[in-house]
Design an enzyme around this catalytic site. Structure first.
Site, PDB file in Angstrom:
ATOM      1  N   GLY A  88     -29.643 -12.585 -44.385  1.00  0.00           N
ATOM      2  CA  GLY A  88     -29.740 -11.731 -43.211  1.00  0.00           C
ATOM      3  C   GLY A  88     -29.098 -12.342 -41.977  1.00  0.00           C
ATOM      4  N   GLU A 147     -30.906 -18.046 -53.554  1.00  0.00           N
ATOM      5  CA  GLU A 147     -30.727 -17.450 -52.231  1.00  0.00           C
ATOM      6  C   GLU A 147     -30.975 -18.515 -51.164  1.00  0.00           C
ATOM      7  OE1 GLU A 147     -31.130 -12.912 -52.316  1.00  0.00           O
ATOM      8  OE2 GLU A 147     -33.107 -13.753 -52.005  1.00  0.00           O
ATOM      9  N   GLY A 168     -29.049  -7.661 -49.800  1.00  0.00           N
ATOM     10  CA  GLY A 168     -30.024  -7.072 -48.890  1.00  0.00           C
ATOM     11  C   GLY A 168     -29.337  -6.041 -47.996  1.00  0.00           C
ATOM     12  N   GLY A 169     -28.948  -6.474 -46.806  1.00  0.00           N
ATOM     13  CA  GLY A 169     -28.396  -5.560 -45.793  1.00  0.00           C
ATOM     14  C   GLY A 169     -27.295  -4.634 -46.307  1.00  0.00           C
ATOM     15  N   SER A 215     -26.290 -12.579 -47.548  1.00  0.00           N
ATOM     16  CA  SER A 215     -25.153 -11.985 -46.826  1.00  0.00           C
ATOM     17  C   SER A 215     -23.986 -11.592 -47.735  1.00  0.00           C
ATOM     18  CB  SER A 215     -24.696 -12.907 -45.691  1.00  0.00           C
ATOM     19  OG  SER A 215     -25.741 -13.059 -44.746  1.00  0.00           O
ATOM     20  N   HIS A 223     -39.228 -14.182 -53.329  1.00  0.00           N
ATOM     21  CA  HIS A 223     -38.159 -13.966 -52.347  1.00  0.00           C
ATOM     22  C   HIS A 223     -38.432 -14.850 -51.128  1.00  0.00           C
ATOM     23  CE1 HIS A 223     -35.849 -12.075 -49.164  1.00  0.00           C
ATOM     24  NE2 HIS A 223     -35.025 -11.713 -50.133  1.00  0.00           N
ATOM     25  N   GLU A 269     -38.469 -14.346 -48.076  1.00  0.00           N
ATOM     26  CA  GLU A 269     -39.371 -13.795 -47.053  1.00  0.00           C
ATOM     27  C   GLU A 269     -40.828 -13.900 -47.513  1.00  0.00           C
ATOM     28  OE1 GLU A 269     -37.159 -10.140 -46.630  1.00  0.00           O
ATOM     29  OE2 GLU A 269     -35.522 -11.398 -45.879  1.00  0.00           O
ATOM     30  N   ASN A 308     -31.895  -5.174 -52.839  1.00  0.00           N
ATOM     31  CA  ASN A 308     -33.266  -5.295 -52.335  1.00  0.00           C
ATOM     32  C   ASN A 308     -33.330  -4.553 -51.001  1.00  0.00           C
ATOM     33  OD1 ASN A 308     -35.719  -6.140 -51.266  1.00  0.00           O
ATOM     34  ND2 ASN A 308     -35.075  -8.273 -50.954  1.00  0.00           N
ATOM     35  N   TRP A 309     -34.028  -3.426 -51.008  1.00  0.00           N
ATOM     36  CA  TRP A 309     -34.080  -2.606 -49.794  1.00  0.00           C
ATOM     37  C   TRP A 309     -35.013  -3.192 -48.732  1.00  0.00           C
ATOM     38  CZ3 TRP A 309     -34.537   3.180 -51.802  1.00  0.00           C
ATOM     39  CH2 TRP A 309     -33.312   3.554 -52.374  1.00  0.00           C
ATOM     40  N   LYS A 310     -35.824  -4.162 -49.093  1.00  0.00           N
ATOM     41  CA  LYS A 310     -36.819  -4.720 -48.160  1.00  0.00           C
ATOM     42  C   LYS A 310     -37.653  -3.562 -47.577  1.00  0.00           C
ATOM     43  CE  LYS A 310     -33.826  -8.645 -47.531  1.00  0.00           C
ATOM     44  NZ  LYS A 310     -33.362  -9.754 -46.707  1.00  0.00           N
TER      45      LYS A 310
END
Ligand code: PGA
Length: 246
Positions: free
Chosen positions: A168, A162, A227-228, A206, A92, A94, A8-10
């Site tokens: 993150g 998640e 993610g990151g 993470s 998600h 967020e 997921n590139w956000k």
């Protein structure tokens, strides 16, 4: 089950960065490797479609629940499908906690994704306070049930666990934490008539090259949502490799 490695590139990577990334990223998943999914921002989807290597599948990070209408700034599931997406992240953390989407809204988005022919990746997860209060199971089952109410056992979809406190933050759930949550979710799927082997359950929060293998080895973990550590093709390739060994 083939492991699912999803990135997921956000809000990262515009069209040019997308082309550069996907030109360098060719994990050759093949039929016996993991499923590899990437979720770029909407504006980068066309660039992703043009440059994704064979076997790399694409999705969007969000959809609106209506097919069209006066919803300034929103994108419908049908539009995302027409633009080349095959998957949609729904719920998600967020979207839930930064944008205030509740279970009903997320259920409506899940239904809209299925109706448009997208495979929804429904995300659930508890906040730190909820975990501390011993409410892990209650929160996960409430979020899962809202999605199950609009899905049917024959529909292809993916579930992602998640924990909000691990997203993150560099704080990762242990394999045992993941196994516990995946067990709760898997038992509920079966109780509601969904074949467990038909619904991959991903862990997210993470995940990085250094912990992907142990998380993928945990009981009930069928893949990871990253993610990151997926923002750079080299690091994401290492996680895909962990999926190949799983
Ligand atoms: P993270 O994000 O890997 O950066 O924790 C995971 C996610 O939000 O899906």
């Amino acid at each position: 089950m083939r492991p699912v490695i999803a990135g997921n590139w956000k809000m990262h990577h515009g069209p040019q960065a997308t082309t550069d990334y996907l030109t360098a990223f060719d994990p050759r998943p093949g039929d016996d490797g993991p499923r590899v999914l990437i979720f770029p921002p909407f504006v980068s989807l066309a660039a992703a479609v043009a440059s994704a290597a064979e076997g790399v599948e694409l999705g969007v990070q969000n959809v609106h629940e209506a097919p069209s209408g006066a919803f300034t700034g929103e994108v419908s599931a049908a539009m995302a499908a027409e633009a080349g997406a095959s998957y949609a992240l729904v719920g998600h953390s967020e979207r839930r906690h930064v944008f205030g989407e509740g279970d009903d809204r997320i259920a409506a988005k899940t239904r809209a994704a299925v109706e448009a022919g997208l495979t929804p990746v429904v995300c659930v997860g508890e906040q730190l306070e909820e975990r501390k209060e011993g409410r892990l199971e209650e929160v996960l089952l409430r979020q899962l049930d809202a999605a199950l109410d609009v899905l049917d056992p024959g529909t292809p979809w993916i579930l992602a666990y998640e924990p909000v406190w691990a997203i993150g933050t560099g704080e990762t759930a242990t394999p045992a934490d993941a196994a516990e949550a995946h067990g709760i979710l898997g038992r509920r799927l079966e109780a509601r008539g969904f074949a467990r082997e038909a619904v991959p359950i991903l862990y997210g929060g993470s995940v990085k090259p250094g912990n992907a293998a142990e998380l993928l080895a945990a009981e009930g973990v069928d893949g990871v949502l990253v993610g990151g550590a997926c923002l750079e093709p080299g690091s994401f390739t290492q996680i895909v490799e962990a999926g190949r060994q799983a």
